[in-house]
Motif scaffolding. Sequence first.
Motif, PDB file in Angstrom:
ATOM      1  N   LEU A 461       0.850  -1.188   0.000  1.00 39.14           N
ATOM      2  CA  LEU A 461       0.000   0.000   0.000  1.00 39.14           C
ATOM      3  C   LEU A 461       0.883   1.234   0.000  1.00 39.14           C
ATOM      4  O   LEU A 461       1.738   1.404   0.879  1.00 39.14           O
ATOM      5  N   ASP A 462       0.663   2.074  -1.002  1.00 35.51           N
ATOM      6  CA  ASP A 462       1.409   3.329  -1.138  1.00 35.51           C
ATOM      7  C   ASP A 462       2.914   3.055  -1.098  1.00 35.51           C
ATOM      8  O   ASP A 462       3.404   2.240  -1.858  1.00 35.51           O
ATOM      9  N   SER A 463       3.644   3.664  -0.193  1.00 34.64           N
ATOM     10  CA  SER A 463       5.102   3.482  -0.135  1.00 34.64           C
ATOM     11  C   SER A 463       5.507   2.491   0.935  1.00 34.64           C
ATOM     12  O   SER A 463       6.655   2.481   1.387  1.00 34.64           O
ATOM     13  N   HIS A 495      -4.929   6.761  -2.464  1.00 31.36           N
ATOM     14  CA  HIS A 495      -4.060   5.634  -2.123  1.00 31.36           C
ATOM     15  C   HIS A 495      -3.860   4.770  -3.374  1.00 31.36           C
ATOM     16  O   HIS A 495      -4.695   4.757  -4.275  1.00 31.36           O
ATOM     17  N   THR A 496      -2.759   4.044  -3.384  1.00 27.75           N
ATOM     18  CA  THR A 496      -2.477   3.112  -4.476  1.00 27.75           C
ATOM     19  C   THR A 496      -1.999   1.796  -3.884  1.00 27.75           C
ATOM     20  O   THR A 496      -1.119   1.773  -3.010  1.00 27.75           O
ATOM     21  N   VAL A 497      -2.619   0.711  -4.343  1.00 28.03           N
ATOM     22  CA  VAL A 497      -2.178  -0.635  -3.976  1.00 28.03           C
ATOM     23  C   VAL A 497      -1.448  -1.226  -5.176  1.00 28.03           C
ATOM     24  O   VAL A 497      -1.948  -1.189  -6.309  1.00 28.03           O
ATOM     25  N   TYR A 498      -0.253  -1.757  -4.940  1.00 25.01           N
ATOM     26  CA  TYR A 498       0.573  -2.356  -5.993  1.00 25.01           C
ATOM     27  C   TYR A 498       0.601  -3.874  -5.806  1.00 25.01           C
ATOM     28  O   TYR A 498       0.535  -4.377  -4.682  1.00 25.01           O
ATOM     29  N   ALA A 499       0.729  -4.605  -6.920  1.00 26.98           N
ATOM     30  CA  ALA A 499       0.775  -6.072  -6.830  1.00 26.98           C
ATOM     31  C   ALA A 499       1.596  -6.636  -7.980  1.00 26.98           C
ATOM     32  O   ALA A 499       1.610  -6.094  -9.087  1.00 26.98           O
ATOM     33  N   TYR A 500       2.303  -7.733  -7.700  1.00 20.82           N
ATOM     34  CA  TYR A 500       2.975  -8.518  -8.739  1.00 20.82           C
ATOM     35  C   TYR A 500       3.067  -9.952  -8.251  1.00 20.82           C
ATOM     36  O   TYR A 500       2.889 -10.246  -7.056  1.00 20.82           O
ATOM     37  N   TYR A 512       1.549  -4.138 -11.131  1.00 20.02           N
ATOM     38  CA  TYR A 512       0.278  -3.521 -11.503  1.00 20.02           C
ATOM     39  C   TYR A 512      -0.257  -2.754 -10.304  1.00 20.02           C
ATOM     40  O   TYR A 512       0.163  -2.977  -9.158  1.00 20.02           O
ATOM     41  N   ASN A 513      -1.192  -1.833 -10.538  1.00 17.81           N
ATOM     42  CA  ASN A 513      -1.651  -1.016  -9.424  1.00 17.81           C
ATOM     43  C   ASN A 513      -3.130  -0.693  -9.552  1.00 17.81           C
ATOM     44  O   ASN A 513      -3.714  -0.758 -10.635  1.00 17.81           O
ATOM     45  N   ASP A 514      -3.707  -0.335  -8.430  1.00 16.10           N
ATOM     46  CA  ASP A 514      -5.100   0.096  -8.342  1.00 16.10           C
ATOM     47  C   ASP A 514      -5.126   1.330  -7.456  1.00 16.10           C
ATOM     48  O   ASP A 514      -4.786   1.262  -6.273  1.00 16.10           O
ATOM     49  N   SER A 515      -5.508   2.480  -8.028  1.00 14.16           N
ATOM     50  CA  SER A 515      -5.553   3.730  -7.278  1.00 14.16           C
ATOM     51  C   SER A 515      -6.996   4.110  -6.984  1.00 14.16           C
ATOM     52  O   SER A 515      -7.900   3.861  -7.783  1.00 14.16           O
ATOM     53  N   PHE A 516      -7.214   4.727  -5.832  1.00 11.43           N
ATOM     54  CA  PHE A 516      -8.561   5.105  -5.428  1.00 11.43           C
ATOM     55  C   PHE A 516      -8.472   6.198  -4.371  1.00 11.43           C
ATOM     56  O   PHE A 516      -7.424   6.412  -3.754  1.00 11.43           O
ATOM     57  N   GLY A 517      -9.577   6.865  -4.178  1.00 11.33           N
ATOM     58  CA  GLY A 517      -9.656   7.890  -3.154  1.00 11.33           C
ATOM     59  C   GLY A 517     -10.481   7.430  -1.973  1.00 11.33           C
ATOM     60  O   GLY A 517     -11.465   6.707  -2.134  1.00 11.33           O
ATOM     61  N   VAL A 518     -10.057   7.820  -0.778  1.00  8.76           N
ATOM     62  CA  VAL A 518     -10.818   7.560   0.445  1.00  8.76           C
ATOM     63  C   VAL A 518     -11.318   8.902   0.961  1.00  8.76           C
ATOM     64  O   VAL A 518     -10.531   9.809   1.209  1.00  8.76           O
ATOM     65  N   ILE A 519     -12.625   9.023   1.091  1.00  9.01           N
ATOM     66  CA  ILE A 519     -13.207  10.298   1.477  1.00  9.01           C
ATOM     67  C   ILE A 519     -13.407  10.346   2.987  1.00  9.01           C
ATOM     68  O   ILE A 519     -13.730   9.340   3.631  1.00  9.01           O
ATOM     69  N   SER A 520     -13.199  11.532   3.559  1.00  8.16           N
ATOM     70  CA  SER A 520     -13.364  11.729   4.997  1.00  8.16           C
ATOM     71  C   SER A 520     -14.840  11.678   5.369  1.00  8.16           C
ATOM     72  O   SER A 520     -15.724  11.894   4.542  1.00  8.16           O
ATOM     73  N   VAL A 521     -15.107  11.395   6.633  1.00 10.45           N
ATOM     74  CA  VAL A 521     -16.471  11.340   7.144  1.00 10.45           C
ATOM     75  C   VAL A 521     -16.595  12.271   8.339  1.00 10.45           C
ATOM     76  O   VAL A 521     -15.754  12.271   9.242  1.00 10.45           O
ATOM     77  N   ASP A 522     -17.678  13.077   8.321  1.00  8.77           N
ATOM     78  CA  ASP A 522     -18.095  13.819   9.509  1.00  8.77           C
ATOM     79  C   ASP A 522     -19.268  13.047  10.100  1.00  8.77           C
ATOM     80  O   ASP A 522     -20.327  12.921   9.466  1.00  8.77           O
TER      81      ASP A 522
END
Length: 811
Positions: A461-463, A495-500, A512-522
Amino acid sequence: MDALSLFHGITAKAKNLRAQASLEQLIVIAAALAFIGIAFYFAASYSSDSVKIAQSEDAVQRLAAGADYVYSLGPNSKEYVTIYIPTDVTNISVIGNTIRFQVYTSAGGITDIFAYSKAGLIGALPAYRGRQKILIQYLANGKVSLGEAGLDCSPQLITRSFNVSQTGSDTITITNNADYRVTGITAGLSGSASEFTTLSSPGSEIAPGDSATFTVYYNVPASQDTGVYGGIVSVGSGNDGSCITQLTIQVNGVTTCGGLCSSVGYQSGTCRANATACFANGEAYVPQNDYTCNPTPTTPSCCCYPTQDIWGPLATNLGIYPPNASSGSPMTMFAICNDTLMGGSYIASAAMQVDGGAWLAMTANDSTFSHIVAEGVKLNFTAPALGAHYGCVRCTDTANNTGNPNCNRLFNVTGADTLGPIVTLMNHTSFPTTLTNLTESGSATDMFTGNHNIQNCFMKLDSGVWFSPTPLDGSYDSPTEDFYWNFGILSSGYHTVYAYCVDSLGNVGGVYNDSFGVISVDLMLIMDVSGSMADPVTNAYDTTVDTTTSTSFTLEKSITVPAINGNVANVSTEIRTDRSGCTVYFENRIGATVISYGNRTSTSYGTITSNDVDISSGGTPPFNVDVYLRRSATSGCTAYVRNVYITQQPSKMNAAKYAASTFVDITGNSTYAGLVSYSTSATTVRQLVVMSAANKNTLKNSINGLVASGNTCIGCGIDNGMTELTSARSRYPNSTRVEVLMTDGQNNVDPPDPNAEAAASRDNSIIIYTIGFGGDTDANQLTNIALLTYGKYYYAPDAATLTYIYSHIGQ
């Protein structure tokens, strides 16, 4: 040579050169087209497989998510999920907490597609393919059922052949795969076969795990037209169960082997000792006509003379698996032999050769030749030497006609495998927020890069650091693998998840990678602190009035306990008599064990409570507590029992505090959260603040300090939560606004109206998740509040379920 002759000579030579150039050009074009055709075939096959696999993955994930959702709502909850089942799904199983599809690929292999649910699963999905609406329901025994009550009809297909004036019958077995009794069973018949087909009664109900049978009767009249008749036997039940059996009936207007052969397109026929004798005499075997030679045993056999069939079957759909094996590795050639357009005889055999070598016998995919006119065939062989090769397939029918070889299967054998696996798919939990327990899943294959087993896959995940995710089937041991990892709750942002993956030869595939956004919650926790929250959690109760005039103990109530919070409970029983001098006696039992008892002589109701009763004899829930009642010998006396409650600690307030505190613990540290308590009115206990470690402790201390008293003003709680979520402390529109509203009762304070407050919340982009805790809530109103705001309603019958719901809200 004169000028004219020279001119003609030059012209002729030029024409020859142009002709030669044109021929060479055609050869080049033909080779190019052949190469494009091969590439197109691989691309089309790979694309088709990818679509089937993606559709299957979507189906199992939808089913698992639906099962988790229904499981979180509690017993008796149900949900319908629409999925698409591809045509090449060869097997579907629902076992334990696993849903598995097996998909047949264009290369002849089978790929397993898995999804896991948190619930224990039972059921049977439909055998037919395409778009399906699947019922998912939480059963009283704690399991989640997939499919229409788990009913299964066997066989699913009946094929018969009759002469006119002939009768017969078949038996259909209905199996109840569910863990509850299926009632109101009916069977009906539709289609053209209903002209001469009737059904017996299947019976009215089937116990869990049991089967029932009914009969299909055929009575073909003398006037019935020759032809093929179809029908569907549909079995249904009063509690959502259904299954079907398809009928295919061939009606022949003649009664001899020769006549039957003629009726299906052959010239004549004769009776032989067995099917082998048919083939030895160059005749086609027609098994559905055997009864014309001998109605009882399967022999002698009816054999047809296909003198009009002089063409051999076509060999089509040639394929090689894997498409680029290395020398000496196993390969499979597969094809379809089809005589449908070449005379209509059955397929008797098939053979394959490589590069013009010896013809090798192939096997039928279903292990049997000579019973259908189109047959899938295959042969396993060892890959030849390095280089390009071609494979041929030819087919022979039961009329001894051998078709022309099809040699259009080109393949390449490479040297050592030097390429790593390909990650073909990566997916994350949909619409992640800082409340989401995020899971990343992936699929990888080495089929097209050497076809060796995948030894391991890696993810980060990420770095972060690389680690090995969990293989879906438990181990890395095949050329195609699915894997996943639960990352828990992530901070807001991208965030980006990498896989091989690495194959068994040590070849490392690409990253390969899958990028996505995580939104904050109030988030605002809206907690009910009305007086009833001080009561114990009610596990089971019965408030009906039952009476007896017997002087011996008689069973009056049987109360199902769906869940327990320990081995002890408080059992209260309300009884009275209708006459002075009469005594009412009761016993509450689990099986033969008496867990509480008492008596009363008053004509007014009174409650006898036994505290800390040992209920461990019930074992794993659900189990029943039976209420027995009798009266004394006083003449004309009647004994009454009314309310019987089986309750356990903790109190609903303490259970809610524990569940909400658990929720705060797992909330992402970039979430903003606050607290509203409500009873007769509402109080904003804590305003929105970021969930740092210190602020989490402060919020949990405030939750633990709540005290139960007063009435229930649900609208007040929603309104206070909306006020805080629309204040300057909210980060909207850079965050999602959420209320989690919990209540153990029904709104009894107006105004404000809860539905009106929900509508106002929706207009302010607030999502409300509602939780009904215990059996006294208004499920309809809580559902309306959730639906108005695009949230969900959850039902918690006990403390454990309440904690589970809080731990999975919004995921």
